[in-house]
Design an enzyme around this catalytic site. Sequence first.
Site, PDB file in Angstrom:
ATOM      1  CG  HIS A 145     -45.008  -8.525  12.312  1.00 42.72           C
ATOM      2  ND1 HIS A 145     -43.814  -7.889  11.872  1.00 42.72           N
ATOM      3  CD2 HIS A 145     -45.295  -8.035  13.426  1.00 42.72           C
ATOM      4  CE1 HIS A 145     -43.469  -7.007  12.801  1.00 42.72           C
ATOM      5  NE2 HIS A 145     -44.408  -7.278  13.778  1.00 42.72           N
ATOM      6  CD  GLU A 146     -48.005  -8.805  15.663  1.00 40.93           C
ATOM      7  OE1 GLU A 146     -47.454  -9.152  16.856  1.00 40.93           O
ATOM      8  OE2 GLU A 146     -48.135  -7.537  15.221  1.00 40.93           O
TER       9      GLU A 146
END
Length: 296
Positions: A145-146
């Site tokens: 996600h990051e």
Amino acid sequence: MKRILLFLATNLAVMLVASITLNILGVGRFLTANGLDMGALLAFCAVFGFAGSFVSLMLSKTMAKMGTGTQIIDQPRTEQERWLLDTVKELSDKAGIGMPEVGIFPSPESNAFATGWNKNAALVAVSQGLLDRFSPREARAVIGHEIGHVANGDMVTLSLIQGVVNTFVMFFARIIGYAVDSFLRRDDDNAGGVGIGYYITSIVAEIVLGILASAIVMWFSRQREFRADQAGAELAGRSDMIAALERLRSEYDAPSVMPATMSAFGIRSGLKSGIAAMFTSHPPLEDRILALQSSR
């Protein structure tokens, strides 16, 4: 991920310092004997509005490290650190970006963030609490996600949006300041230029409008979260991304210990409702999970 609060705080501080300094020095070529030169005023505001945004962007990694106490991993000392470096490297290669700096910040809550002005010179950091409690597959999804935020260029995008918002905040603040000053001095036919009312009102209006306008930036931030979730699903697997969000939701009752100025950088933020929800950088976890489930 990257969004506001720390970013907004730095940005607003830069704008206010620039505005106050310029007002003290009497710099205001947009002020003429016949009133405001709107074209010159807009150009003036654009220069300093985007300057505040991009200074915030350039300082984002430094401020993130300071705000969270993140320790950068240069050489892994434990198997956990080695796994983290290897996982970030794997997912970064898969996303087509340069290897970010990797760090761990000393927080018992489950959180992570990414920031940086360049997708090939970013920072990805994970909390110790997340590493300790999440399964490797769930932690890998959070990292995905990051990295999705980095690959999508979210910090640059939000900086551009913030620059536009800054421009119009400064623009309308000075129009309001000029209008208030003109009203206060309407009987002073011999006065030239503007009085103290203009400077005080424009600074106060800039603060108030800046806070209100942050809701626009936050809305864009929430939309980018959905995109980062989708990127995490593509990089690490949809089921693992959903499982990671479910785990975050199960821990949501625990108070967040991430500094308030850093909450916009994390994968989760504090739960808010009503008007306050307009100023949060993340959508509700329930909405994020449903979005991933419905996109199968």
